[in-house]
Write a protein that holds these residues in place. Structure first.
Motif, PDB file in Angstrom:
ATOM      1  N   LYS A  54       0.791  -1.602   0.230  1.00 13.68           N
ATOM      2  CA  LYS A  54       0.110  -0.012  -0.330  1.00 13.68           C
ATOM      3  C   LYS A  54       0.854   0.918  -0.075  1.00 13.68           C
ATOM      4  CE  LYS A  54      -3.941  -0.293   1.950  1.00 13.68           C
ATOM      5  NZ  LYS A  54      -5.186   0.091   3.059  1.00 13.68           N
ATOM      6  N   ARG A  55       1.498   0.718   1.249  1.00 11.93           N
ATOM      7  CA  ARG A  55       2.826   2.675   0.944  1.00 11.93           C
ATOM      8  C   ARG A  55       3.349   2.451  -0.335  1.00 11.93           C
ATOM      9  NH1 ARG A  55       7.850   1.889   3.214  1.00 11.93           N
ATOM     10  NH2 ARG A  55       6.925   0.240   4.423  1.00 11.93           N
ATOM     11  N   ASP A  56       4.077   1.121  -1.106  1.00 18.09           N
ATOM     12  CA  ASP A  56       4.694   1.905  -2.409  1.00 18.09           C
ATOM     13  C   ASP A  56       3.720   2.015  -3.386  1.00 18.09           C
ATOM     14  OD1 ASP A  56       6.593   1.053  -2.043  1.00 18.09           O
ATOM     15  OD2 ASP A  56       6.879  -1.529  -1.960  1.00 18.09           O
ATOM     16  N   LYS A  57       2.438   2.085  -3.541  1.00 18.78           N
ATOM     17  CA  LYS A  57       1.878   2.360  -4.330  1.00 18.78           C
ATOM     18  C   LYS A  57       1.338   3.769  -4.141  1.00 18.78           C
ATOM     19  CE  LYS A  57      -3.484   1.141  -5.810  1.00 18.78           C
ATOM     20  NZ  LYS A  57      -4.788   0.650  -5.327  1.00 18.78           N
ATOM     21  N   GLU A  58       0.957   4.279  -3.311  1.00 21.55           N
ATOM     22  CA  GLU A  58       0.751   5.570  -2.431  1.00 21.55           C
ATOM     23  C   GLU A  58       2.067   6.582  -3.221  1.00 21.55           C
ATOM     24  OE1 GLU A  58       0.437   5.334   1.620  1.00 21.55           O
ATOM     25  OE2 GLU A  58      -1.928   4.977   1.451  1.00 21.55           O
ATOM     26  N   ARG A  59       3.486   5.806  -2.933  1.00 19.96           N
ATOM     27  CA  ARG A  59       4.352   6.384  -3.310  1.00 19.96           C
ATOM     28  C   ARG A  59       4.311   6.485  -4.722  1.00 19.96           C
ATOM     29  NH1 ARG A  59       8.851   4.128   0.414  1.00 19.96           N
ATOM     30  NH2 ARG A  59       8.452   4.673   2.841  1.00 19.96           N
ATOM     31  N   LYS A  60       4.339   5.365  -5.075  1.00 19.88           N
ATOM     32  CA  LYS A  60       4.068   5.625  -7.350  1.00 19.88           C
ATOM     33  C   LYS A  60       3.260   6.360  -7.170  1.00 19.88           C
ATOM     34  CE  LYS A  60       5.569   1.282  -7.782  1.00 19.88           C
ATOM     35  NZ  LYS A  60       5.560  -0.550  -8.269  1.00 19.88           N
ATOM     36  N   GLU A  61       1.627   6.879  -6.841  1.00 20.02           N
ATOM     37  CA  GLU A  61       0.979   8.038  -7.425  1.00 20.02           C
ATOM     38  C   GLU A  61       1.513   8.639  -6.790  1.00 20.02           C
ATOM     39  OE1 GLU A  61      -2.267   9.450  -8.519  1.00 20.02           O
ATOM     40  OE2 GLU A  61      -1.599   7.073  -8.672  1.00 20.02           O
ATOM     41  N   ALA A  62       2.101   9.309  -6.022  1.00 19.06           N
ATOM     42  CA  ALA A  62       3.039  11.081  -5.522  1.00 19.06           C
ATOM     43  C   ALA A  62       3.629  11.119  -6.637  1.00 19.06           C
ATOM     44  CB  ALA A  62       3.270  10.493  -4.254  1.00 19.06           C
ATOM     45  N   MET A  63       4.357  10.247  -7.302  1.00 21.92           N
ATOM     46  CA  MET A  63       6.185  10.175  -7.752  1.00 21.92           C
ATOM     47  C   MET A  63       5.021  10.971 -10.150  1.00 21.92           C
ATOM     48  SD  MET A  63       8.741   7.587  -6.977  1.00 21.92           S
ATOM     49  CE  MET A  63       9.199   8.144  -8.555  1.00 21.92           C
ATOM     50  N   ARG A  64       4.096   9.705 -10.122  1.00 22.43           N
ATOM     51  CA  ARG A  64       3.704  10.239 -10.306  1.00 22.43           C
ATOM     52  C   ARG A  64       2.591  11.443 -10.907  1.00 22.43           C
ATOM     53  NH1 ARG A  64      -1.391  10.566 -12.841  1.00 22.43           N
ATOM     54  NH2 ARG A  64      -3.116  10.237 -10.676  1.00 22.43           N
ATOM     55  N   ALA A 122       9.134  16.563   7.862  1.00 24.74           N
ATOM     56  CA  ALA A 122       7.620  17.324   7.900  1.00 24.74           C
ATOM     57  C   ALA A 122       7.310  17.699   6.514  1.00 24.74           C
ATOM     58  CB  ALA A 122       7.070  18.104   8.784  1.00 24.74           C
ATOM     59  N   THR A 123       6.567  17.338   5.617  1.00 27.02           N
ATOM     60  CA  THR A 123       5.547  17.966   4.282  1.00 27.02           C
ATOM     61  C   THR A 123       4.463  18.318   4.816  1.00 27.02           C
ATOM     62  OG1 THR A 123       5.617  17.488   2.053  1.00 27.02           O
ATOM     63  CG2 THR A 123       5.615  16.104   3.772  1.00 27.02           C
ATOM     64  N   ASP A 124       3.988  19.393   3.864  1.00 25.48           N
ATOM     65  CA  ASP A 124       2.386  19.517   3.632  1.00 25.48           C
ATOM     66  C   ASP A 124       1.753  19.004   2.133  1.00 25.48           C
ATOM     67  OD1 ASP A 124       3.660  21.682   2.435  1.00 25.48           O
ATOM     68  OD2 ASP A 124       2.526  23.246   3.566  1.00 25.48           O
ATOM     69  N   GLU A 125       2.918  18.795   1.862  1.00 25.35           N
ATOM     70  CA  GLU A 125       2.584  18.342  -0.123  1.00 25.35           C
ATOM     71  C   GLU A 125       1.265  17.155  -0.100  1.00 25.35           C
ATOM     72  OE1 GLU A 125       4.333  18.733  -3.129  1.00 25.35           O
ATOM     73  OE2 GLU A 125       5.178  20.340  -1.754  1.00 25.35           O
ATOM     74  N   LEU A 126       0.558  16.530   1.021  1.00 27.95           N
ATOM     75  CA  LEU A 126       0.236  15.823   0.850  1.00 27.95           C
ATOM     76  C   LEU A 126      -1.814  16.594   1.278  1.00 27.95           C
ATOM     77  CD1 LEU A 126       1.630  12.309   3.033  1.00 27.95           C
ATOM     78  CD2 LEU A 126       1.344  13.077   0.569  1.00 27.95           C
ATOM     79  N   GLY A 127      -1.052  17.774   1.166  1.00 29.49           N
ATOM     80  CA  GLY A 127      -3.110  18.405   1.524  1.00 29.49           C
ATOM     81  C   GLY A 127      -2.732  18.685   3.022  1.00 29.49           C
ATOM     82  N   GLU A 128      -2.127  17.792   4.028  1.00 26.34           N
ATOM     83  CA  GLU A 128      -1.860  18.994   5.057  1.00 26.34           C
ATOM     84  C   GLU A 128      -1.337  18.241   5.852  1.00 26.34           C
ATOM     85  OE1 GLU A 128      -4.067  16.101   8.418  1.00 26.34           O
ATOM     86  OE2 GLU A 128      -4.653  14.850   6.884  1.00 26.34           O
ATOM     87  N   LEU A 129      -0.398  18.790   7.110  1.00 25.29           N
ATOM     88  CA  LEU A 129       0.901  18.694   7.551  1.00 25.29           C
ATOM     89  C   LEU A 129       0.879  17.169   8.080  1.00 25.29           C
ATOM     90  CD1 LEU A 129       3.673  20.013   8.559  1.00 25.29           C
ATOM     91  CD2 LEU A 129       2.503  20.326  10.773  1.00 25.29           C
ATOM     92  N   CYS A 130       2.122  16.236   7.080  1.00 21.44           N
ATOM     93  CA  CYS A 130       2.741  15.188   7.929  1.00 21.44           C
ATOM     94  C   CYS A 130       3.660  15.311   8.227  1.00 21.44           C
ATOM     95  CB  CYS A 130       2.155  14.639   6.851  1.00 21.44           C
ATOM     96  SG  CYS A 130       0.136  14.577   6.455  1.00 21.44           S
ATOM     97  N   PHE A 131       3.998  13.972   9.264  1.00 14.65           N
ATOM     98  CA  PHE A 131       4.912  13.786   9.930  1.00 14.65           C
ATOM     99  C   PHE A 131       6.473  12.452   9.191  1.00 14.65           C
ATOM    100  CE2 PHE A 131       3.714  16.432  13.635  1.00 14.65           C
ATOM    101  CZ  PHE A 131       4.596  17.816  13.163  1.00 14.65           C
ATOM    102  N   PHE A 132       6.883  12.391   8.879  1.00 13.90           N
ATOM    103  CA  PHE A 132       7.817  10.662   8.527  1.00 13.90           C
ATOM    104  C   PHE A 132       8.507  10.787   9.859  1.00 13.90           C
ATOM    105  CE2 PHE A 132      10.845   9.295   5.594  1.00 13.90           C
ATOM    106  CZ  PHE A 132       9.190   8.590   5.452  1.00 13.90           C
TER     107      PHE A 132
END
Length: 168
Positions: A54-64, A122-132
């Motif tokens: 699931k994580r790999d799929k989400e990363r691929k989608e973000a890269m796309r 941390a990033t807000d690329e996903l639409g809200e503030l998220c921590f890695f």
């Protein structure tokens, strides 16, 4: 009194017979426990594989999405030309567009009982503030919404902010 049993050949059960039966029961319990642990490990491995997938799929989608965004910038640059000043200033000042919907994983590591080790970024690329967040006992790291991180691991959030503050 002990009755003669057919399994003992019609003779009374002795201490060694009882000892042997107890050892057989103990061995059987150990086998059952080993099987239970093996089944639990298989389930854990399947959950981990699903999570990675699931994580790999989400990363691929973000890269796309990122590639599409870069391609649209290149298309604008090609359309307006390299020396067109207003196009260059528009492109230079353009902030990256945020996705209209929040692309967040449905998987919740906190509910799985995983413990955060540290916040790596941390990033807000996903639409809200998220921590890695990196998890203890594994090499995995996931994006966790800041709201959840503040609830489940407030000390890590505070430590992260303390580390990135630069006093002048």
């Amino acid at each position: 009194m002990d009755e003669p049993s057919p399994e003992a050949g019609g003779r009374k059960r002795t201490f060694s017979d009882r000892q042997r039966v107890l050892e057989e029961k103990k061995l059987q319990q150990q086998k059952e426990e080993a099987e239970r642990l093996r089944v639990e490990e298989e389930k854990r491995m399947k959950r981990e594989a699903k999570r990675r997938e699931k994580r790999d799929k989400e990363r691929k989608e973000a890269m796309r999405v990122q590639r599409v965004d870069e391609q649209s910038r290149n298309d604008m640059s090609n359309y307006y030309g390299q020396n067109f000043s207003s196009a260059q200033s528009t492109l230079a000042n353009k902030t990256p567009a945020k996705p209209s919907t929040v692309i967040m994983p449905e998987y919740d590591a906190f509910s799985e009982g995983m413990t955060p080790e540290c916040i790596m970024g941390a990033t807000d690329e996903l639409g809200e503030l998220c921590f890695f967040v990196k998890w203890k006992g594994t090499d995995d790291a996931d994006f966790v919404p800041a709201k959840k991180a503040k609830i489940h691991c407030p000390q890590l959030v505070i430590r992260y902010y303390e580390n990135i503050i630069s006093w002048k």
